[in-house]
Design a protein around this motif. Structure first.
Motif, PDB file in Angstrom:
ATOM      1  N   ALA A   1       0.833  -1.209   0.000  1.00 47.38           N
ATOM      2  CA  ALA A   1       0.000   0.000   0.000  1.00 47.38           C
ATOM      3  C   ALA A   1       0.865   1.256   0.000  1.00 47.38           C
ATOM      4  N   ALA A   2       1.945   1.233   0.799  1.00 45.12           N
ATOM      5  CA  ALA A   2       2.853   2.386   0.863  1.00 45.12           C
ATOM      6  C   ALA A   2       3.511   2.642  -0.487  1.00 45.12           C
ATOM      7  N   GLU A   3       3.903   1.572  -1.154  1.00 41.75           N
ATOM      8  CA  GLU A   3       4.523   1.711  -2.475  1.00 41.75           C
ATOM      9  C   GLU A   3       3.535   2.295  -3.476  1.00 41.75           C
ATOM     10  N   ASP A   4       2.282   1.842  -3.386  1.00 43.71           N
ATOM     11  CA  ASP A   4       1.241   2.353  -4.281  1.00 43.71           C
ATOM     12  C   ASP A   4       0.960   3.827  -3.974  1.00 43.71           C
ATOM     13  N   ASN A   5       0.902   4.161  -2.687  1.00 47.53           N
ATOM     14  CA  ASN A   5       0.657   5.559  -2.295  1.00 47.53           C
ATOM     15  C   ASN A   5       1.783   6.464  -2.782  1.00 47.53           C
ATOM     16  N   LEU A   6       3.011   5.978  -2.653  1.00 45.19           N
ATOM     17  CA  LEU A   6       4.164   6.768  -3.105  1.00 45.19           C
ATOM     18  C   LEU A   6       4.071   7.064  -4.595  1.00 45.19           C
ATOM     19  N   LYS A   7       3.632   6.076  -5.353  1.00 44.87           N
ATOM     20  CA  LYS A   7       3.506   6.251  -6.798  1.00 44.87           C
ATOM     21  C   LYS A   7       2.563   7.407  -7.116  1.00 44.87           C
ATOM     22  N   PHE A   8       1.449   7.478  -6.403  1.00 42.10           N
ATOM     23  CA  PHE A   8       0.473   8.536  -6.665  1.00 42.10           C
ATOM     24  C   PHE A   8       0.918   9.882  -6.097  1.00 42.10           C
ATOM     25  N   LEU A   9       1.461   9.857  -4.884  1.00 40.38           N
ATOM     26  CA  LEU A   9       1.849  11.118  -4.253  1.00 40.38           C
ATOM     27  C   LEU A   9       3.043  11.761  -4.951  1.00 40.38           C
ATOM     28  N   THR A  10       3.867  10.955  -5.610  1.00 40.41           N
ATOM     29  CA  THR A  10       5.006  11.505  -6.348  1.00 40.41           C
ATOM     30  C   THR A  10       4.536  12.432  -7.469  1.00 40.41           C
ATOM     31  N   SER A  11       3.329  12.201  -7.960  1.00 42.58           N
ATOM     32  CA  SER A  11       2.794  13.068  -9.023  1.00 42.58           C
ATOM     33  C   SER A  11       2.636  14.509  -8.540  1.00 42.58           C
TER      34      SER A  11
ATOM     35  N   TRP B   1      -7.756  10.516  -5.948  1.00 43.52           N
ATOM     36  CA  TRP B   1      -9.062  10.103  -5.414  1.00 43.52           C
ATOM     37  C   TRP B   1      -9.745   9.101  -6.348  1.00 43.52           C
ATOM     38  N   ASN B   2      -9.632   9.335  -7.644  1.00 41.63           N
ATOM     39  CA  ASN B   2     -10.342   8.493  -8.611  1.00 41.63           C
ATOM     40  C   ASN B   2      -9.658   7.154  -8.860  1.00 41.63           C
ATOM     41  N   THR B   3      -8.337   7.111  -8.737  1.00 33.84           N
ATOM     42  CA  THR B   3      -7.625   5.917  -9.209  1.00 33.84           C
ATOM     43  C   THR B   3      -6.825   5.175  -8.144  1.00 33.84           C
ATOM     44  N   SER B   4      -6.474   5.816  -7.053  1.00 40.47           N
ATOM     45  CA  SER B   4      -5.688   5.127  -6.030  1.00 40.47           C
ATOM     46  C   SER B   4      -6.525   4.065  -5.323  1.00 40.47           C
ATOM     47  N   GLN B   5      -5.883   2.964  -5.013  1.00 41.91           N
ATOM     48  CA  GLN B   5      -6.574   1.881  -4.309  1.00 41.91           C
ATOM     49  C   GLN B   5      -6.510   2.040  -2.796  1.00 41.91           C
ATOM     50  N   ASN B   6      -5.580   2.848  -2.315  1.00 39.65           N
ATOM     51  CA  ASN B   6      -5.365   2.932  -0.875  1.00 39.65           C
ATOM     52  C   ASN B   6      -5.483   4.335  -0.298  1.00 39.65           C
ATOM     53  N   TYR B   7      -5.219   5.344  -1.132  1.00 35.61           N
ATOM     54  CA  TYR B   7      -5.174   6.716  -0.611  1.00 35.61           C
ATOM     55  C   TYR B   7      -6.494   7.458  -0.786  1.00 35.61           C
ATOM     56  N   ASN B   8      -7.446   6.838  -1.458  1.00 34.66           N
ATOM     57  CA  ASN B   8      -8.700   7.544  -1.771  1.00 34.66           C
ATOM     58  C   ASN B   8      -9.731   7.376  -0.653  1.00 34.66           C
ATOM     59  N   THR B   9      -9.341   7.813   0.538  1.00 38.65           N
ATOM     60  CA  THR B   9     -10.282   7.848   1.657  1.00 38.65           C
ATOM     61  C   THR B   9     -10.510   9.306   2.040  1.00 38.65           C
ATOM     62  N   PRO B  10     -11.688   9.639   2.539  1.00 39.76           N
ATOM     63  CA  PRO B  10     -11.950  11.035   2.929  1.00 39.76           C
ATOM     64  C   PRO B  10     -10.913  11.575   3.916  1.00 39.76           C
ATOM     65  N   GLU B  11     -10.477  10.720   4.853  1.00 41.55           N
ATOM     66  CA  GLU B  11      -9.520  11.185   5.864  1.00 41.55           C
ATOM     67  C   GLU B  11      -8.182  11.573   5.234  1.00 41.55           C
ATOM     68  N   ARG B  12      -7.707  10.738   4.308  1.00 43.65           N
ATOM     69  CA  ARG B  12      -6.398  11.013   3.704  1.00 43.65           C
ATOM     70  C   ARG B  12      -6.455  12.195   2.737  1.00 43.65           C
ATOM     71  N   ILE B  13      -7.516  12.269   1.945  1.00 47.49           N
ATOM     72  CA  ILE B  13      -7.628  13.389   1.004  1.00 47.49           C
ATOM     73  C   ILE B  13      -7.841  14.701   1.755  1.00 47.49           C
ATOM     74  N   THR B  14      -8.646  14.647   2.804  1.00 43.80           N
ATOM     75  CA  THR B  14      -8.846  15.849   3.624  1.00 43.80           C
ATOM     76  C   THR B  14      -7.520  16.302   4.228  1.00 43.80           C
TER      77      THR B  14
END
Length: 240
Positions: A23-33, A64-77
């Protein structure tokens, strides 16, 4: 082999760590953008922030639309709050409280304060536009809408914008009551009386400014809730 009672908990933790690592690796991929626009924000002036913000929101929307792990209201908020805080940091870096309280470079201070207010307003407007777009895209899926608690996202930025507006009034008062140019010479029998009246007003105003100068917190610290009361004392004194 020893049939240890620790084996089952260990295997559960081992499995959990593997899942969280993925999950962390996937989150890093998205957050790097977000790295590039965030670097631009870190170098931007208050005036340069507004054009950068829509691209930041576009990427957050993508997460929010494509992440499998980071697309939660708490994390996006939480992510949106971090952007709000960075806007405050960038704008605060340009506002010289010393100049405002001393009445120096008033025009520059007014410009920086107005740019900071505009940046805060642009951030909220960009968010509302994005939230509307997300709502239309997911009109049949309420769980994917941005129905976040906006107060938690914008509480600090709203307080910062209001503080900038208050400081604008301080700048206006500096121009009116403590001009840097010397008083003109008033002629006639009432000349000395008029001069004394102006001098007394300037002296009273400088005492009010000294009250702001003596505050035991940073004026731009939005977590310092005493500002509202302290500024109202200053404002009431100016009106008097």
């Amino acid at each position: 082999q020893a049939k240890s009672t620790y084996l089952a908990p260990f295997e559960n933790l081992h499995h959990m760590i593997q899942e969280e690592a993925m999950a962390a690796e996937d989150n890093l991929k998205f957050l790097t953008s977000l790295e590039e626009p965030c670097k631009k924000m870190a170098k931007a002036t208050a005036k340069e922030l507004a054009p950068i913000l829509p691209s930041v929101l576009h990427l957050i929307r993508m997460i929010w639309n494509t992440s499998q792990n980071y697309n939660t209201p708490e994390r996006i908020t939480g992510l949106l709050r971090k952007v709000s805080n960075e806007i405050i940091n960038r704008c605060s870096a340009e506002i010289n409280i010393g100049d405002i309280l001393d009445g120096d470079n008033v025009e520059v201070s007014v410009g920086n304060l107005k740019d900071s207010i505009a940046a805060g307003d642009a951030w909220k407007e960009a968010f509302l536009r994005t939230r509307t777009a997300v709502g239309k895209r997911h009109s049949k899926n309420p769980a994917m809408r941005w129905d976040f608690e906006t107060a938690s996202i914008f509480a600090h930025i709203d307080a910062f914008v209001q503080r900038c507006k208050d400081l604008l009034e301080v700048c206006e008062a500096q121009v009116q009551f403590a001009p840097k140019l010397p008083l003109p010479v008033f002629g006639g029998s009432k000349g000395p009386e008029i001069t004394k009246s102006f001098t007394d007003i300037q002296g009273s105003f400088l005492k009010l400014v000294q009250g702001l100068r003596g505050l035991d917190y940073r004026i731009l610290d939005v977590k310092a809730t005493n500002w509202h009361d302290d500024y109202n004392v200053f404002k009431a004194g100016v009106k008097d």
